[in-house]
Design a protein around this motif. Structure first.
Motif, PDB file in Angstrom:
ATOM      1  N   LYS A  10       0.810  -1.224   0.000  1.00 23.75           N
ATOM      2  CA  LYS A  10       0.000   0.000   0.000  1.00 23.75           C
ATOM      3  C   LYS A  10       0.842   1.272   0.000  1.00 23.75           C
ATOM      4  N   CYS A  11       1.813   1.355   0.941  1.00 23.07           N
ATOM      5  CA  CYS A  11       2.551   2.616   1.099  1.00 23.07           C
ATOM      6  C   CYS A  11       4.013   2.525   0.672  1.00 23.07           C
ATOM      7  N   GLY A  12       4.515   1.326   0.382  1.00 22.48           N
ATOM      8  CA  GLY A  12       5.889   1.182  -0.075  1.00 22.48           C
ATOM      9  C   GLY A  12       6.937   1.176   1.021  1.00 22.48           C
ATOM     10  N   LEU A  13       6.531   1.071   2.299  1.00 26.61           N
ATOM     11  CA  LEU A  13       7.477   1.034   3.412  1.00 26.61           C
ATOM     12  C   LEU A  13       8.349  -0.210   3.310  1.00 26.61           C
ATOM     13  N   LYS A  14       9.660  -0.027   3.440  1.00 22.70           N
ATOM     14  CA  LYS A  14      10.579  -1.161   3.405  1.00 22.70           C
ATOM     15  C   LYS A  14      10.567  -1.828   4.777  1.00 22.70           C
ATOM     16  N   TYR A  15      10.228  -3.130   4.809  1.00 19.07           N
ATOM     17  CA  TYR A  15      10.095  -3.856   6.066  1.00 19.07           C
ATOM     18  C   TYR A  15      11.425  -4.337   6.630  1.00 19.07           C
ATOM     19  N   SER A  16      12.281  -4.889   5.793  1.00 16.79           N
ATOM     20  CA  SER A  16      13.522  -5.444   6.325  1.00 16.79           C
ATOM     21  C   SER A  16      14.572  -4.346   6.411  1.00 16.79           C
ATOM     22  N   ILE A  17      15.164  -4.237   7.564  1.00 12.55           N
ATOM     23  CA  ILE A  17      16.127  -3.172   7.815  1.00 12.55           C
ATOM     24  C   ILE A  17      17.530  -3.647   7.458  1.00 12.55           C
ATOM     25  N   GLU A  18      18.064  -4.564   8.214  1.00 13.22           N
ATOM     26  CA  GLU A  18      19.374  -5.166   7.979  1.00 13.22           C
ATOM     27  C   GLU A  18      19.390  -6.502   8.704  1.00 13.22           C
ATOM     28  N   PHE A  21      18.620  -6.798  12.393  1.00 13.16           N
ATOM     29  CA  PHE A  21      17.226  -6.678  12.823  1.00 13.16           C
ATOM     30  C   PHE A  21      16.716  -8.021  13.322  1.00 13.16           C
ATOM     31  N   TYR A  22      17.072  -9.082  12.623  1.00 10.58           N
ATOM     32  CA  TYR A  22      16.594 -10.406  12.992  1.00 10.58           C
ATOM     33  C   TYR A  22      17.269 -10.916  14.260  1.00 10.58           C
ATOM     34  N   THR A  23      18.446 -10.407  14.570  1.00  8.81           N
ATOM     35  CA  THR A  23      19.085 -10.752  15.837  1.00  8.81           C
ATOM     36  C   THR A  23      18.288 -10.163  16.993  1.00  8.81           C
ATOM     37  N   GLY A  24      17.855  -8.931  16.844  1.00  9.87           N
ATOM     38  CA  GLY A  24      17.011  -8.313  17.868  1.00  9.87           C
ATOM     39  C   GLY A  24      15.681  -9.028  18.002  1.00  9.87           C
ATOM     40  N   ALA A  25      15.096  -9.417  16.877  1.00 11.03           N
ATOM     41  CA  ALA A  25      13.832 -10.146  16.904  1.00 11.03           C
ATOM     42  C   ALA A  25      13.999 -11.504  17.577  1.00 11.03           C
ATOM     43  N   MET A  26      15.200 -12.065  17.484  1.00 16.82           N
ATOM     44  CA  MET A  26      15.467 -13.343  18.137  1.00 16.82           C
ATOM     45  C   MET A  26      15.385 -13.196  19.662  1.00 16.82           C
ATOM     46  N   TYR A  27      15.895 -12.089  20.194  1.00 23.78           N
ATOM     47  CA  TYR A  27      15.818 -11.864  21.631  1.00 23.78           C
ATOM     48  C   TYR A  27      14.366 -11.676  22.078  1.00 23.78           C
ATOM     49  N   ALA A  73       6.457 -14.639  14.146  1.00 26.64           N
ATOM     50  CA  ALA A  73       5.799 -13.486  13.521  1.00 26.64           C
ATOM     51  C   ALA A  73       5.563 -12.364  14.529  1.00 26.64           C
ATOM     52  N   VAL A  74       5.108 -12.724  15.715  1.00 30.52           N
ATOM     53  CA  VAL A  74       4.829 -11.712  16.734  1.00 30.52           C
ATOM     54  C   VAL A  74       6.120 -11.041  17.194  1.00 30.52           C
ATOM     55  N   SER A  75       7.184 -11.796  17.323  1.00 27.20           N
ATOM     56  CA  SER A  75       8.440 -11.202  17.788  1.00 27.20           C
ATOM     57  C   SER A  75       8.995 -10.211  16.768  1.00 27.20           C
ATOM     58  N   LYS A  76       8.885 -10.533  15.477  1.00 27.93           N
ATOM     59  CA  LYS A  76       9.334  -9.578  14.460  1.00 27.93           C
ATOM     60  C   LYS A  76       8.473  -8.327  14.475  1.00 27.93           C
ATOM     61  N   SER A  77       7.187  -8.498  14.682  1.00 31.50           N
ATOM     62  CA  SER A  77       6.288  -7.344  14.739  1.00 31.50           C
ATOM     63  C   SER A  77       6.596  -6.462  15.950  1.00 31.50           C
ATOM     64  N   ILE A  78       6.805  -7.077  17.099  1.00 29.93           N
ATOM     65  CA  ILE A  78       7.137  -6.306  18.306  1.00 29.93           C
ATOM     66  C   ILE A  78       8.445  -5.552  18.107  1.00 29.93           C
ATOM     67  N   TRP A  79       9.458  -6.221  17.581  1.00 28.00           N
ATOM     68  CA  TRP A  79      10.761  -5.585  17.379  1.00 28.00           C
ATOM     69  C   TRP A  79      10.677  -4.474  16.332  1.00 28.00           C
ATOM     70  N   ALA A  80       9.880  -4.674  15.294  1.00 29.53           N
ATOM     71  CA  ALA A  80       9.748  -3.660  14.247  1.00 29.53           C
ATOM     72  C   ALA A  80       9.075  -2.401  14.769  1.00 29.53           C
ATOM     73  N   HIS A  81       8.188  -2.546  15.740  1.00 25.64           N
ATOM     74  CA  HIS A  81       7.496  -1.367  16.269  1.00 25.64           C
ATOM     75  C   HIS A  81       8.438  -0.419  17.014  1.00 25.64           C
ATOM     76  N   PHE A  82       9.620  -0.876  17.349  1.00 27.30           N
ATOM     77  CA  PHE A  82      10.601   0.024  17.950  1.00 27.30           C
ATOM     78  C   PHE A  82      11.243   0.941  16.910  1.00 27.30           C
ATOM     79  N   PHE A  83      11.187   0.561  15.625  1.00 25.05           N
ATOM     80  CA  PHE A  83      11.906   1.284  14.585  1.00 25.05           C
ATOM     81  C   PHE A  83      11.009   1.972  13.570  1.00 25.05           C
TER      82      PHE A  83
END
Length: 100
Positions: A10-18, A21-27, A73-83
């Protein structure tokens, strides 16, 4: 399974940062997994199941295996909301575009 889209359709927001990012989502995933394990244990106590140590361990492992895709899925969503910042103007434009 467990794949994240690269851009919002819809808006073109890039989801994957680097990759970090997935290391943080792992925690975050670890913390969510602990919450699921504790919930499984207390639900067993509430419903009066008396499995013994082995049964408790197996029920917790079973709950974690069943909820594994959701935890990821929930952990990636929670971590993404910080950024990712919420922009009400973009949300309004996306909402207006979906009505058309």
């Amino acid at each position: 399974m467990n794949k994240v889209k690269e851009y919002c359709p819809k808006c073109g927001l890039k989801y994957s940062i680097e990759p970090a990012f997935y290391t943080g989502a792992m925690y975050v995933s670890y913390a969510v997994g602990i919450a699921v394990a504790v919930a499984a244990y207390f639900l067993g106590l509430i419903f009066g199941f008396d499995f013994g140590p082995t049964g408790i361990l197996l029920s917790i492992v079973g709950a974690l295996v069943i909820t594994m895709p959701y935890i990821g899925a929930v952990s990636k969503s929670i971590w993404a909301h910080f950024f990712f910042k919420y922009d009400s103007l973009i949300a309004k434009n996306v909402k207006d575009d979906s009505r058309a």
